[in-house]
Motif scaffolding. Structure first.
Motif, PDB file in Angstrom:
ATOM      1  N   ILE A 133      67.055  -9.531  82.159  1.00 14.80           N
ATOM      2  CA  ILE A 133      67.802  -8.400  81.606  1.00 14.80           C
ATOM      3  C   ILE A 133      68.009  -7.405  82.731  1.00 14.80           C
ATOM      4  CG2 ILE A 133      67.804  -6.523  79.923  1.00 14.80           C
ATOM      5  CD1 ILE A 133      65.987  -8.280  78.169  1.00 14.80           C
ATOM      6  N   GLU A 134      69.269  -7.049  82.977  1.00 14.10           N
ATOM      7  CA  GLU A 134      69.587  -6.141  84.077  1.00 14.10           C
ATOM      8  C   GLU A 134      69.674  -4.698  83.589  1.00 14.10           C
ATOM      9  OE1 GLU A 134      72.838  -7.495  86.477  1.00 14.10           O
ATOM     10  OE2 GLU A 134      72.159  -9.573  86.375  1.00 14.10           O
ATOM     11  N   ARG A 143      70.673 -14.575  79.996  1.00 14.66           N
ATOM     12  CA  ARG A 143      70.825 -13.510  80.990  1.00 14.66           C
ATOM     13  C   ARG A 143      71.735 -12.427  80.437  1.00 14.66           C
ATOM     14  NH1 ARG A 143      69.947 -13.318  86.323  1.00 14.66           N
ATOM     15  NH2 ARG A 143      71.117 -11.795  87.515  1.00 14.66           N
ATOM     16  N   LEU A 144      71.267 -11.174  80.492  1.00 14.34           N
ATOM     17  CA  LEU A 144      72.074 -10.015  80.095  1.00 14.34           C
ATOM     18  C   LEU A 144      72.451  -9.258  81.350  1.00 14.34           C
ATOM     19  CD1 LEU A 144      70.302  -8.290  77.062  1.00 14.34           C
ATOM     20  CD2 LEU A 144      72.269  -9.792  77.040  1.00 14.34           C
ATOM     21  N   GLY A 145      73.736  -9.023  81.549  1.00 13.57           N
ATOM     22  CA  GLY A 145      74.207  -8.250  82.688  1.00 13.57           C
ATOM     23  C   GLY A 145      73.911  -6.767  82.512  1.00 13.57           C
ATOM     24  N   GLY A 194      77.988 -11.044  80.175  1.00 12.99           N
ATOM     25  CA  GLY A 194      78.476 -10.239  81.290  1.00 12.99           C
ATOM     26  C   GLY A 194      78.187  -8.762  81.103  1.00 12.99           C
ATOM     27  N   SER A 195      78.282  -8.016  82.191  1.00 11.69           N
ATOM     28  CA  SER A 195      77.984  -6.587  82.167  1.00 11.69           C
ATOM     29  C   SER A 195      78.926  -5.836  81.223  1.00 11.69           C
ATOM     30  CB  SER A 195      78.072  -6.010  83.579  1.00 11.69           C
ATOM     31  OG  SER A 195      79.375  -6.151  84.071  1.00 11.69           O
ATOM     32  N   SER A 252      79.077 -18.348  77.110  1.00  8.98           N
ATOM     33  CA  SER A 252      79.195 -17.378  78.182  1.00  8.98           C
ATOM     34  C   SER A 252      80.136 -16.269  77.726  1.00  8.98           C
ATOM     35  CB  SER A 252      79.739 -18.070  79.432  1.00  8.98           C
ATOM     36  OG  SER A 252      79.792 -17.176  80.504  1.00  8.98           O
ATOM     37  N   VAL A 253      79.767 -15.031  78.038  1.00  9.78           N
ATOM     38  CA  VAL A 253      80.545 -13.872  77.614  1.00  9.78           C
ATOM     39  C   VAL A 253      81.013 -13.131  78.856  1.00  9.78           C
ATOM     40  CG1 VAL A 253      80.462 -11.704  76.334  1.00  9.78           C
ATOM     41  CG2 VAL A 253      79.185 -13.692  75.495  1.00  9.78           C
ATOM     42  N   ALA A 254      82.325 -12.915  78.970  1.00 12.01           N
ATOM     43  CA  ALA A 254      82.881 -12.189  80.113  1.00 12.01           C
ATOM     44  C   ALA A 254      82.509 -10.707  80.012  1.00 12.01           C
ATOM     45  CB  ALA A 254      84.396 -12.354  80.140  1.00 12.01           C
ATOM     46  N   SER A 255      82.551 -10.022  81.129  1.00 14.58           N
ATOM     47  CA  SER A 255      82.233  -8.595  81.171  1.00 14.58           C
ATOM     48  C   SER A 255      83.152  -7.803  80.245  1.00 14.58           C
ATOM     49  CB  SER A 255      82.397  -8.072  82.602  1.00 14.58           C
ATOM     50  OG  SER A 255      81.462  -8.683  83.441  1.00 14.58           O
TER      51      SER A 255
END
Length: 180
Positions: free
Chosen positions: A77-78, A96-98, A133-134, A149-152
């Motif tokens: 996690i970012e 993963r979390l942006g 994505g962020s 997958s998820v784009a920003s």
């Protein structure tokens, strides 16, 4: 004491456990860089080898009384990300979390009708191997299936099939994984 010195002395996991002390359960060898804010009277469970990279901005975990946040093994996690649970928010293994992501299982007011009544919470599920994505927002009822997958900058409030990449607001399919 600087971060490299703490790592050389083997204090990294000890300091991480100290920062995560308000969690119900913390797995083996967590990593915390920066600040993690933990709020509420709910339950937070952290799996093995979870990384909180909050060097750029704090990460917030807020489980209200009766709510649960479950973070499984090998999740990253970012910074700037926020997870809020009134019922359940679950992050699957190797997800993963942006940066600056927002995950919440309740909108806190209805879109129509009496805006002073709190709506029912709907669990938010992120299965294993998902990348978000962020600056993405996952709303109540979002269910990202394995390998999605998820784009920003994407906003999601529905089920996303396995192996699909989505983007935009509202989310639309950008790419499908090709079966071999």
């Amino acid at each position: 004491m600087g971060l490299p010195l703490m790592m050389m002395l083997g204090l990294g996991p000890t300091v991480a456990r100290l920062k995560l002390r308000r969690c119900e359960a913390v797995g083996a060898t967590p990593t915390v860089w920066g600040r993690v804010w933990i709020h509420g009277g709910g339950e937070i469970q952290i799996g093995d080898r979870v990384v909180f990279d909050a060097r750029m901005a704090p990460i917030e975990l807020h489980a209200q009384r009766g709510g649960r946040i479950v973070i499984e093994d090998d999740v990253t996690i970012e910074g700037g990300s926020s997870i809020e649970a009134q019922s359940l928010v679950s992050l699957g293994a190797r997800s993963r979390l942006g940066m600056w992501c927002k995950l919440m299982d309740n909108m806190y007011h209805p879109v129509r009708g009496n805006r002073h009544e709190r709506p029912q919470s709907v669990p938010l599920l992120v299965e294993e191997g998902v990348t978000v994505g962020s600056r993405s927002i996952l709303l109540p009822g979002a269910h990202l299936q394995k390998g999605a997958s998820v784009a920003s900058g994407t906003v999601i409030s529905r089920r996303i099939p396995p192996g699909v990449t989505v983007g935009g607001s509202p989310a639309r399919v950008l790419r499908r994984e090709v079966a071999r």
